[in-house]
Design a protein around this motif. Structure first.
Motif, short mmCIF file in Angstrom:
data_model
loop_
_atom_site.label_atom_id
_atom_site.label_comp_id
_atom_site.label_asym_id
_atom_site.label_seq_id
_atom_site.Cartn_x
_atom_site.Cartn_y
_atom_site.Cartn_z
N HIS A 49 67.36 -21.27 18.61
CA HIS A 49 68.44 -20.07 17.89
C HIS A 49 68.32 -18.91 17.59
O HIS A 49 69.07 -18.60 18.15
CB HIS A 49 68.60 -21.11 16.29
N ALA A 96 75.31 -22.39 17.97
CA ALA A 96 75.14 -23.00 19.26
C ALA A 96 75.77 -24.37 18.53
O ALA A 96 76.52 -25.11 19.56
CB ALA A 96 73.88 -23.53 18.50
N HIS A 144 73.25 -13.11 21.92
CA HIS A 144 74.30 -12.15 21.72
C HIS A 144 74.48 -10.98 20.75
O HIS A 144 75.96 -10.60 20.45
CB HIS A 144 75.13 -14.30 20.92
N GLY A 163 72.10 -17.28 15.02
CA GLY A 163 71.68 -18.50 16.40
C GLY A 163 72.21 -19.89 16.12
O GLY A 163 72.68 -20.92 16.75
N TYR A 218 68.99 -17.79 21.16
CA TYR A 218 70.08 -17.42 21.14
C TYR A 218 71.24 -16.41 20.77
O TYR A 218 71.85 -16.17 21.09
CB TYR A 218 71.01 -18.66 20.60
#
Length: 180
Positions: A15, A58, A22, A54, A18
Motif C-alpha cells: 500500500h 487500492a 500515485h 495506498g 501504491y
C-alpha cells in the motif's frame, strides 16, 4: 528496517508503494525514468500516512464497480426512440458531456475527472474508448460491450469511473510530502 517498525506488514509495504506511485511529485520527477526503467521507490519521511492512503486507493481501484455512481444529467433527444445501447460514445469538445448515442447525452462531467490518468489518458477516456462496438477487420469478430441482461451497465460504469477518478484525486491531494 528503514522505519524501525516491526509491525509493518507486506500489505503495508504494498500500500505504501501504491501511494508513492500515485504521488504527483513522484510522477513528475521520475516520469522519464518510469518510461524506460523499473520504478525506484524513495523512503518518505513518514511511512504510515502513505500506507493508509495506498490502502484506500487500492480498495477504490480494485472495487471500482462497487462505488457509488457520480450523478450525471441524462439528456434525452426528443423524437428518438429510447436506446441505452452504446456504439461509439464520445466526449464533447469541452469535455463536460458524453454523447452516449443518438438518443442520450450525459452532462455534468467535472474537469477534475480528467486528472486521474491511466498512462497517457484519463480513466474516463479509457472507458469511452474501450466500451464501444467494433468489428475486427481481420477476423470479422464483433466486440459488443453492451449487456442485454443489464442495459444500464455502461451508464453505471461511467458514473462509477467518474467517482473513482474524483475520489482518487482527493486521496492523492491529501498525501503528505514525499521528501525527495
Amino acid at each position: 528496517a528503514h522505519y524501525k517498525d516491526q509491525s509493518i506488514t507486506k500489505w503495508d509495504v504494498f500500500h505504501y508503494l501504491y501511494a508513492v506511485l500515485h504521488h504527483p511529485i513522484y510522477r513528475e520527477r521520475y516520469s522519464a525514468n518510469l518510461q524506460r526503467d523499473f520504478p525506484r521507490i524513495p523512503f518518505a519521511p513518514e511511512f504510515r500516512p502513505f500506507a493508509k492512503a495506498g490502502k484506500r486507493l487500492a480498495d477504490l481501484h480494485v472495487n471500482y464497480e462497487e462505488q457509488a455512481e457520480f450523478k450525471l444529467e441524462m439528456v434525452e433527444k426528443l423524437g428518438e426512440k429510447l436506446n441505452l445501447q452504446v456504439k461509439t460514445a464520445r466526449l464533447n469538445k469541452d469535455k463536460t458531456a458524453i454523447i452516449y448515442n443518438d438518443f442520450l447525452t450525459l452532462k455534468g462531467i467535472q474537469p477534475e475527472t480528467f486528472e486521474y490518468r491511466l498512462g497517457n489518458r484519463s480513466a474516463l477516456e479509457w472507458v469511452i474508448d474501450q466500451y464501444q462496438v467494433f468489428a475486427d477487420k481481420r477476423s470479422g469478430i464483433t466486440n459488443d460491450p453492451n449487456r442485454p441482461d443489464d442495459p444500464n451497465y455502461i451508464l453505471r460504469l461511467i458514473g462509477q469511473v467518474i467517482t473513482v477518478s474524483l475520489e482518487t484525486n482527493k486521496i492523492v491531494r491529501s498525501l503528505p510530502e514525499l521528501g525527495v
